[in-house]
Design a protein around this motif. Structure first.
Motif, short mmCIF file in Angstrom:
data_model
loop_
_atom_site.label_atom_id
_atom_site.label_comp_id
_atom_site.label_asym_id
_atom_site.label_seq_id
_atom_site.Cartn_x
_atom_site.Cartn_y
_atom_site.Cartn_z
N PRO A 90 13.48 -19.98 -8.20
CA PRO A 90 12.62 -19.26 -9.16
C PRO A 90 11.16 -19.16 -8.71
O PRO A 90 10.50 -18.15 -8.95
CB PRO A 90 12.74 -20.09 -10.44
CG PRO A 90 13.99 -20.88 -10.29
CD PRO A 90 14.17 -21.11 -8.83
N VAL A 91 10.69 -20.18 -8.05
CA VAL A 91 9.31 -20.14 -7.52
C VAL A 91 9.19 -19.03 -6.49
O VAL A 91 8.21 -18.27 -6.48
CB VAL A 91 8.92 -21.51 -6.93
CG1 VAL A 91 7.58 -21.43 -6.21
CG2 VAL A 91 8.89 -22.57 -8.02
N ALA A 92 10.18 -18.90 -5.63
CA ALA A 92 10.17 -17.84 -4.62
C ALA A 92 10.24 -16.45 -5.26
O ALA A 92 9.58 -15.52 -4.79
CB ALA A 92 11.33 -18.04 -3.65
N VAL A 93 11.01 -16.33 -6.31
CA VAL A 93 11.09 -15.05 -7.02
C VAL A 93 9.72 -14.66 -7.57
O VAL A 93 9.28 -13.52 -7.42
CB VAL A 93 12.15 -15.09 -8.14
CG1 VAL A 93 12.06 -13.86 -9.03
CG2 VAL A 93 13.55 -15.22 -7.56
N VAL A 94 9.03 -15.61 -8.18
CA VAL A 94 7.69 -15.34 -8.70
C VAL A 94 6.74 -14.98 -7.56
O VAL A 94 5.94 -14.04 -7.69
CB VAL A 94 7.16 -16.56 -9.49
CG1 VAL A 94 5.69 -16.40 -9.84
CG2 VAL A 94 7.99 -16.76 -10.75
N ALA A 95 6.86 -15.66 -6.44
CA ALA A 95 6.01 -15.34 -5.28
C ALA A 95 6.28 -13.94 -4.77
O ALA A 95 5.35 -13.21 -4.41
CB ALA A 95 6.22 -16.37 -4.18
#
Length: 141
Positions: A90-95
């Motif tokens: 999820p952090v990568a998706v936000v990035a």
């Protein structure tokens, strides 16, 4: 079921992840050749990166299972890395949304890849936990 059989089955997951990385590398080649945009390739690269980490995690779990109780620390490391992977997606998706563009994760195929990445990461976390449990040293008094 013996740890060796579970280790062999875990190696199958390593091969699956390696195959996913190879398949998704086609999108990287298309991006490098200018055939697709960064927004189009971003979900595929996220999926491939997650699968690459998954291959390492499952390899650690397989080696731990083959080593039985001596492999418990490797299995614990696999659990930690698998847990970090679940959180990192999820952090990568936000990035990706912040740096590339919102449309890069808005199509049905993009959402499918992200959901598949999370599903695979959770399954592999469960496999790593099984490896940790199966290799745990029992203390007898």
């Amino acid at each position: 079921m013996s740890n060796r059989v579970l280790g062999a089955l875990t190696l199958v997951l390593v091969l699956v992840d390696a195959g996913l990385v190879a398949i998704n590398s086609i999108m990287w080649t298309a991006y490098r050749d200018g055939d697709v945009t960064a927004a189009e390739v971003a979900p595929f690269l996220l999926f491939a990166g997650s699968a690459a980490i998954g291959a390492v995690v499952m390899l650690l779990a397989a080696v731990a299972l083959f080593q039985d109780r001596r492999g418990h620390r490797l299995a614990e490391l696999a659990v930690v890395l698998a847990g970090a992977r679940v959180v990192a997606i999820p952090v990568a998706v936000v990035a990706v949304i912040a740096t590339v563009a919102t449309p890069s994760v808005s199509g049905p195929s993009d959402i499918f890849l992200i959901v598949l990445s999370v599903f695979e990461a959770v399954v592999e976390l469960m496999v790593a936990r099984v490896a940790a449990t199966r290799t745990r040293r029992t203390v007898t008094g």
